[in-house]
Write a protein that holds these residues in place. Structure first.
Motif, PDB file in Angstrom:
ATOM      1  N   MET A   1       8.056 -28.029  13.468  1.00  0.00           N
ATOM      2  CA  MET A   1       7.318 -28.396  12.818  1.00  0.00           C
ATOM      3  C   MET A   1       5.880 -27.903  13.114  1.00  0.00           C
ATOM      4  SD  MET A   1       6.690 -30.436  10.476  1.00  0.00           S
ATOM      5  CE  MET A   1       5.338 -31.340   9.711  1.00  0.00           C
ATOM      6  N   LEU A   2       5.525 -27.435  14.424  1.00  0.00           N
ATOM      7  CA  LEU A   2       4.315 -27.088  14.825  1.00  0.00           C
ATOM      8  C   LEU A   2       3.906 -25.646  14.071  1.00  0.00           C
ATOM      9  CD1 LEU A   2       1.751 -27.736  16.363  1.00  0.00           C
ATOM     10  CD2 LEU A   2       2.816 -26.647  18.186  1.00  0.00           C
ATOM     11  N   VAL A   3       4.949 -24.734  14.093  1.00  0.00           N
ATOM     12  CA  VAL A   3       4.639 -23.363  13.600  1.00  0.00           C
ATOM     13  C   VAL A   3       4.342 -23.296  12.115  1.00  0.00           C
ATOM     14  CG1 VAL A   3       5.877 -21.184  13.251  1.00  0.00           C
ATOM     15  CG2 VAL A   3       6.484 -22.422  15.216  1.00  0.00           C
ATOM     16  N   PRO A   4       4.911 -24.206  11.246  1.00  0.00           N
ATOM     17  CA  PRO A   4       4.221 -24.130   9.897  1.00  0.00           C
ATOM     18  C   PRO A   4       3.018 -24.599   9.804  1.00  0.00           C
ATOM     19  CG  PRO A   4       6.539 -25.016   9.877  1.00  0.00           C
ATOM     20  CD  PRO A   4       6.084 -24.638  11.303  1.00  0.00           C
ATOM     21  N   ALA A   5       2.572 -25.660  10.788  1.00  0.00           N
ATOM     22  CA  ALA A   5       1.147 -26.208  10.751  1.00  0.00           C
ATOM     23  C   ALA A   5       0.300 -25.052  11.100  1.00  0.00           C
ATOM     24  CB  ALA A   5       1.197 -27.306  11.437  1.00  0.00           C
ATOM     25  N   MET A   6       0.658 -24.249  12.203  1.00  0.00           N
ATOM     26  CA  MET A   6      -0.187 -23.174  12.833  1.00  0.00           C
ATOM     27  C   MET A   6      -0.249 -21.896  11.917  1.00  0.00           C
ATOM     28  SD  MET A   6       1.120 -23.264  16.855  1.00  0.00           S
ATOM     29  CE  MET A   6       0.451 -21.843  17.148  1.00  0.00           C
ATOM     30  N   LYS A   7       0.689 -21.773  11.142  1.00  0.00           N
ATOM     31  CA  LYS A   7       0.685 -20.551   9.928  1.00  0.00           C
ATOM     32  C   LYS A   7      -0.140 -21.222   8.912  1.00  0.00           C
ATOM     33  CE  LYS A   7       5.241 -18.787  10.321  1.00  0.00           C
ATOM     34  NZ  LYS A   7       6.471 -18.429   9.647  1.00  0.00           N
ATOM     35  N   LEU A   8      -0.178 -22.375   8.462  1.00  0.00           N
ATOM     36  CA  LEU A   8      -0.992 -22.811   7.369  1.00  0.00           C
ATOM     37  C   LEU A   8      -2.734 -22.757   8.120  1.00  0.00           C
ATOM     38  CD1 LEU A   8      -1.630 -24.327   4.779  1.00  0.00           C
ATOM     39  CD2 LEU A   8      -1.274 -26.318   5.779  1.00  0.00           C
ATOM     40  N   ALA A   9      -2.976 -23.347   9.092  1.00  0.00           N
ATOM     41  CA  ALA A   9      -4.207 -23.012   9.793  1.00  0.00           C
ATOM     42  C   ALA A   9      -4.750 -21.725   9.736  1.00  0.00           C
ATOM     43  CB  ALA A   9      -4.243 -23.939  11.041  1.00  0.00           C
ATOM     44  N   SER A  10      -3.715 -20.960  10.282  1.00  0.00           N
ATOM     45  CA  SER A  10      -4.164 -19.445  10.228  1.00  0.00           C
ATOM     46  C   SER A  10      -4.721 -18.940   9.022  1.00  0.00           C
ATOM     47  CB  SER A  10      -3.192 -18.760  11.175  1.00  0.00           C
ATOM     48  OG  SER A  10      -3.492 -17.298  11.156  1.00  0.00           O
ATOM     49  N   VAL A  11      -3.747 -19.295   8.108  1.00  0.00           N
ATOM     50  CA  VAL A  11      -3.903 -18.618   6.774  1.00  0.00           C
ATOM     51  C   VAL A  11      -5.079 -19.154   6.108  1.00  0.00           C
ATOM     52  CG1 VAL A  11      -2.889 -18.733   4.325  1.00  0.00           C
ATOM     53  CG2 VAL A  11      -1.492 -17.969   6.028  1.00  0.00           C
ATOM     54  N   LEU A  12      -5.540 -20.595   6.339  1.00  0.00           N
ATOM     55  CA  LEU A  12      -6.680 -21.028   5.818  1.00  0.00           C
ATOM     56  C   LEU A  12      -7.930 -20.391   6.418  1.00  0.00           C
ATOM     57  CD1 LEU A  12      -5.641 -24.832   5.660  1.00  0.00           C
ATOM     58  CD2 LEU A  12      -6.605 -23.189   3.745  1.00  0.00           C
ATOM     59  N   LEU A  13      -7.922 -20.233   7.784  1.00  0.00           N
ATOM     60  CA  LEU A  13      -8.815 -19.676   8.559  1.00  0.00           C
ATOM     61  C   LEU A  13      -9.235 -18.414   8.165  1.00  0.00           C
ATOM     62  CD1 LEU A  13      -8.325 -21.400  12.108  1.00  0.00           C
ATOM     63  CD2 LEU A  13     -10.165 -21.684  10.544  1.00  0.00           C
ATOM     64  N   ILE A  75      -4.489 -18.903  16.416  1.00  0.00           N
ATOM     65  CA  ILE A  75      -5.565 -19.900  15.900  1.00  0.00           C
ATOM     66  C   ILE A  75      -6.569 -19.702  16.329  1.00  0.00           C
ATOM     67  CG2 ILE A  75      -6.045 -22.367  15.754  1.00  0.00           C
ATOM     68  CD1 ILE A  75      -3.730 -21.851  14.094  1.00  0.00           C
ATOM     69  N   LEU A  76      -6.775 -19.170  17.662  1.00  0.00           N
ATOM     70  CA  LEU A  76      -8.247 -18.964  18.276  1.00  0.00           C
ATOM     71  C   LEU A  76      -8.998 -17.807  17.479  1.00  0.00           C
ATOM     72  CD1 LEU A  76     -10.247 -20.147  20.293  1.00  0.00           C
ATOM     73  CD2 LEU A  76      -9.241 -18.364  21.853  1.00  0.00           C
ATOM     74  N   LEU A  77      -7.934 -16.726  17.576  1.00  0.00           N
ATOM     75  CA  LEU A  77      -8.736 -15.497  16.694  1.00  0.00           C
ATOM     76  C   LEU A  77      -9.491 -15.944  15.441  1.00  0.00           C
ATOM     77  CD1 LEU A  77      -9.428 -12.643  17.067  1.00  0.00           C
ATOM     78  CD2 LEU A  77      -7.193 -12.178  16.021  1.00  0.00           C
ATOM     79  N   PRO A  78      -8.715 -16.284  14.526  1.00  0.00           N
ATOM     80  CA  PRO A  78      -9.388 -16.411  13.184  1.00  0.00           C
ATOM     81  C   PRO A  78     -10.712 -17.571  13.408  1.00  0.00           C
ATOM     82  CG  PRO A  78      -7.380 -17.220  13.046  1.00  0.00           C
ATOM     83  CD  PRO A  78      -7.321 -16.484  14.440  1.00  0.00           C
ATOM     84  N   ALA A  79     -10.420 -18.596  14.175  1.00  0.00           N
ATOM     85  CA  ALA A  79     -11.365 -19.563  14.275  1.00  0.00           C
ATOM     86  C   ALA A  79     -12.667 -18.992  14.834  1.00  0.00           C
ATOM     87  CB  ALA A  79     -10.959 -20.716  15.154  1.00  0.00           C
ATOM     88  N   GLY A  80     -12.357 -18.291  15.937  1.00  0.00           N
ATOM     89  CA  GLY A  80     -13.733 -17.601  16.512  1.00  0.00           C
ATOM     90  C   GLY A  80     -14.468 -16.389  15.384  1.00  0.00           C
ATOM     91  N   GLY A 105     -14.266 -23.934  -1.046  1.00  0.00           N
ATOM     92  CA  GLY A 105     -13.219 -23.757  -2.492  1.00  0.00           C
ATOM     93  C   GLY A 105     -12.834 -22.618  -2.699  1.00  0.00           C
ATOM     94  N   LEU A 106     -13.526 -21.556  -2.570  1.00  0.00           N
ATOM     95  CA  LEU A 106     -13.059 -19.918  -2.644  1.00  0.00           C
ATOM     96  C   LEU A 106     -11.915 -19.694  -1.620  1.00  0.00           C
ATOM     97  CD1 LEU A 106     -16.326 -17.912  -3.446  1.00  0.00           C
ATOM     98  CD2 LEU A 106     -14.152 -18.495  -4.808  1.00  0.00           C
ATOM     99  N   ALA A 107     -12.154 -20.371  -0.425  1.00  0.00           N
ATOM    100  CA  ALA A 107     -11.437 -19.759   0.826  1.00  0.00           C
ATOM    101  C   ALA A 107      -9.982 -20.673   0.336  1.00  0.00           C
ATOM    102  CB  ALA A 107     -11.729 -20.129   2.029  1.00  0.00           C
ATOM    103  N   LEU A 108     -10.057 -21.806  -0.011  1.00  0.00           N
ATOM    104  CA  LEU A 108      -8.827 -22.609  -0.304  1.00  0.00           C
ATOM    105  C   LEU A 108      -8.085 -22.088  -1.365  1.00  0.00           C
ATOM    106  CD1 LEU A 108      -7.315 -25.201   0.391  1.00  0.00           C
ATOM    107  CD2 LEU A 108      -8.687 -26.318  -1.187  1.00  0.00           C
ATOM    108  N   CYS A 109      -8.822 -21.536  -2.590  1.00  0.00           N
ATOM    109  CA  CYS A 109      -8.113 -21.037  -3.325  1.00  0.00           C
ATOM    110  C   CYS A 109      -7.531 -19.774  -3.116  1.00  0.00           C
ATOM    111  CB  CYS A 109      -8.761 -20.570  -4.871  1.00  0.00           C
ATOM    112  SG  CYS A 109      -9.688 -22.053  -5.642  1.00  0.00           S
ATOM    113  N   LEU A 110      -7.916 -18.748  -2.338  1.00  0.00           N
ATOM    114  CA  LEU A 110      -7.475 -17.735  -1.704  1.00  0.00           C
ATOM    115  C   LEU A 110      -6.146 -17.736  -0.892  1.00  0.00           C
ATOM    116  CD1 LEU A 110      -7.689 -14.566  -1.353  1.00  0.00           C
ATOM    117  CD2 LEU A 110      -9.012 -14.982   0.580  1.00  0.00           C
ATOM    118  N   ALA A 111      -6.288 -19.017   0.026  1.00  0.00           N
ATOM    119  CA  ALA A 111      -5.218 -19.173   0.764  1.00  0.00           C
ATOM    120  C   ALA A 111      -4.219 -19.802  -0.183  1.00  0.00           C
ATOM    121  CB  ALA A 111      -5.684 -20.483   1.933  1.00  0.00           C
TER     122      ALA A 111
END
Length: 121
Positions: A1-13, A75-80, A105-111
């Motif tokens: 469950m944690l890996v898909p959430a991390m992938k989603l956060a990474s794609v969004l970032l 997660i840390l790399l794209p967040a930074g 909004g643009l970032a969300l559409c891209l993700a």
């Protein structure tokens, strides 16, 4: 469950980072040509703490033996990168809440496009 959430956060970032790069390039291109190198150096200076944090995390993970250090880096790399670009975009073109919501909004559409193109997380 944690890996898909991390992938989603990474794609969004990463999507937000791409949008911020476009806005940063547009803002710097509108400036005088003599200041372009200075803006790039200031962006790199904002990325120095990120580089130090990544190296420290890898070293601590190696010493302590944390097997999931790659997940934290995921997660840390794209967040930074997002933090550094956000600071520089706000410094170069100014802060506006409506423009920031437009960027999000643009970032969300891209993700969403990336996730749909890959067939899901």
């Amino acid at each position: 469950m944690l890996v898909p959430a991390m992938k989603l956060a990474s794609v969004l970032l990463w999507s937000y980072a791409i949008v911020l790069v476009v806005f940063w390039v547009r803002a710097v291109a509108a400036q005088d040509r003599k200041s372009h190198v200075g803006h790039f150096i200031e962006l790199l200076a904002c990325l120095v703490p990120l580089s130090c944090a990544l190296v420290a995390m890898v070293m601590v993970g190696a010493v302590i033996g944390i097997p999931s250090v790659v997940g934290f880096l995921f997660i840390l790399l794209p967040a930074g990168v997002v933090v550094a670009l956000s600071l520089e975009v706000r410094r170069v073109e100014g802060a506006s809440d409506t423009l920031e919501s437009w960027r999000l909004g643009l970032a969300l559409c891209l993700a969403i496009g990336v996730i749909a193109g890959r067939g899901g997380i």
